[in-house]
Enzyme design. Structure first.
Site, mmCIF file in Angstrom:
data_model
loop_
_atom_site.group_PDB
_atom_site.id
_atom_site.type_symbol
_atom_site.label_atom_id
_atom_site.label_comp_id
_atom_site.label_asym_id
_atom_site.label_seq_id
_atom_site.Cartn_x
_atom_site.Cartn_y
_atom_site.Cartn_z
ATOM 1 N N HIS A 97 -45.060 8.749 37.493
ATOM 2 C CA HIS A 97 -44.906 7.951 36.445
ATOM 3 C C HIS A 97 -45.100 8.422 35.124
ATOM 4 O O HIS A 97 -46.390 8.967 35.107
ATOM 5 C CB HIS A 97 -45.592 6.518 36.592
ATOM 6 C CG HIS A 97 -45.072 5.706 37.875
ATOM 7 N ND1 HIS A 97 -44.285 4.696 37.873
ATOM 8 C CD2 HIS A 97 -45.997 5.946 38.981
ATOM 9 C CE1 HIS A 97 -44.166 4.566 38.992
ATOM 10 N NE2 HIS A 97 -45.070 5.006 39.916
ATOM 11 N N TYR B 137 -44.756 6.644 50.028
ATOM 12 C CA TYR B 137 -45.399 5.295 50.763
ATOM 13 C C TYR B 137 -44.325 4.277 50.812
ATOM 14 O O TYR B 137 -43.302 4.222 50.273
ATOM 15 C CB TYR B 137 -46.341 5.037 49.719
ATOM 16 C CG TYR B 137 -45.559 4.824 48.267
ATOM 17 C CD1 TYR B 137 -45.421 3.380 47.995
ATOM 18 C CD2 TYR B 137 -45.884 5.710 47.209
ATOM 19 C CE1 TYR B 137 -45.049 3.249 46.761
ATOM 20 C CE2 TYR B 137 -45.222 5.224 45.780
ATOM 21 C CZ TYR B 137 -44.871 3.949 45.552
ATOM 22 O OH TYR B 137 -44.228 3.463 44.531
ATOM 23 N N ARG C 4 -40.937 4.815 49.428
ATOM 24 C CA ARG C 4 -40.349 5.407 47.771
ATOM 25 C C ARG C 4 -40.554 6.893 48.146
ATOM 26 O O ARG C 4 -41.596 7.412 48.947
ATOM 27 C CB ARG C 4 -41.566 4.967 46.909
ATOM 28 C CG ARG C 4 -41.303 3.771 46.574
ATOM 29 C CD ARG C 4 -40.349 3.174 45.764
ATOM 30 N NE ARG C 4 -39.857 4.228 44.824
ATOM 31 C CZ ARG C 4 -40.352 4.462 43.595
ATOM 32 N NH1 ARG C 4 -41.089 3.481 42.863
ATOM 33 N NH2 ARG C 4 -39.532 5.163 42.654
ATOM 34 N N TYR D 155 -52.172 4.747 46.016
ATOM 35 C CA TYR D 155 -52.523 4.410 44.570
ATOM 36 C C TYR D 155 -53.889 3.778 44.591
ATOM 37 O O TYR D 155 -54.285 3.164 45.349
ATOM 38 C CB TYR D 155 -51.611 3.578 43.660
ATOM 39 C CG TYR D 155 -50.223 4.018 43.464
ATOM 40 C CD1 TYR D 155 -50.056 4.637 42.312
ATOM 41 C CD2 TYR D 155 -49.184 3.879 44.222
ATOM 42 C CE1 TYR D 155 -48.920 5.231 41.908
ATOM 43 C CE2 TYR D 155 -47.933 4.064 43.941
ATOM 44 C CZ TYR D 155 -47.577 4.920 42.815
ATOM 45 O OH TYR D 155 -46.377 5.480 42.337
ATOM 46 N N HIS E 190 -43.233 10.600 43.517
ATOM 47 C CA HIS E 190 -42.625 10.702 42.233
ATOM 48 C C HIS E 190 -43.805 10.420 41.465
ATOM 49 O O HIS E 190 -45.126 9.881 41.842
ATOM 50 C CB HIS E 190 -41.422 9.276 42.127
ATOM 51 C CG HIS E 190 -42.470 8.250 42.509
ATOM 52 N ND1 HIS E 190 -42.301 7.486 43.764
ATOM 53 C CD2 HIS E 190 -42.823 7.254 41.457
ATOM 54 C CE1 HIS E 190 -42.896 6.451 43.512
ATOM 55 N NE2 HIS E 190 -43.376 6.299 42.544
#
Length: 170
Positions: A109, A96, A104, A57, A107
């Site tokens: 959000h 990640y 995870r 991110y 995906h």
């Protein structure tokens, strides 16, 4: 994001003032936002945020040592039309490490806002990902609820498309 990018649109693969496109597999997400009566919700604001193809991110609290992609937007927004339809062009995010024992799966959000309904925040997962079965957040929900969040992508005219429909409850 702590600060919003210059580009505030629904194409995360291209950043204004950059000469290159984002790294990774380009995907197209589209869907319909409806209410509990299956009526389309027009003018709903949809925001997405996600990791880049390496699974990182663009946020100072992300401790993942993976490389950031300077050509990826990381965040985008769209507004539904009169039929409740929306769309995004982005890349498939990488997985990640969330901790030493939990990775995870890919995906994205989503947050949906409309003046007539409470805000909805959720995540969209990718069908066929082995890490889905081990994801602590996804596994906290019933199989029926999980199925609503897992999207199958298909190829059409050399592009990858997935449909993620959302329901706002009053």
């Amino acid at each position: 994001p702590l600060t919003y990018p210059l580009d505030q649109d629904n194409d995360l693969t291209y950043v204004k003032d950059k000469s290159q496109k984002a790294k990774g597999e380009i995907i197209h997400i589209r869907g319909i936002v409806k209410d509990e009566r299956c009526e389309p919700v027009s003018k709903a604001a949809i925001e997405i945020w996600q990791a880049c193809a390496t699974g990182r991110y663009n946020h100072p609290r992300d401790r993942n040592p993976a490389e950031l992609d300077p050509n990826f937007q990381y965040w985008g927004k769209a507004t539904t039309n009169e039929q409740g339809e929306y769309g995004f062009k982005t890349i498939k995010p990488g997985s990640y490490p969330a901790s030493w024992f939990w990775t995870r799966p890919p995906h994205i959000h989503f947050t949906v806002r409309s003046p007539k309904y409470p805000e909805l925040t959720t995540q969209m997962y990718f069908s066929g990902e082995p890490l889905n079965d081990k994801d602590r957040l996804l596994q906290d929900h019933s199989k029926k609820e999980q199925e609503k969040c897992i999207v199958i992508f298909y190829q059409k005219k050399q592009k990858q498309f997935g449909e993620f429909n959302l329901t706002l409850k009053g």
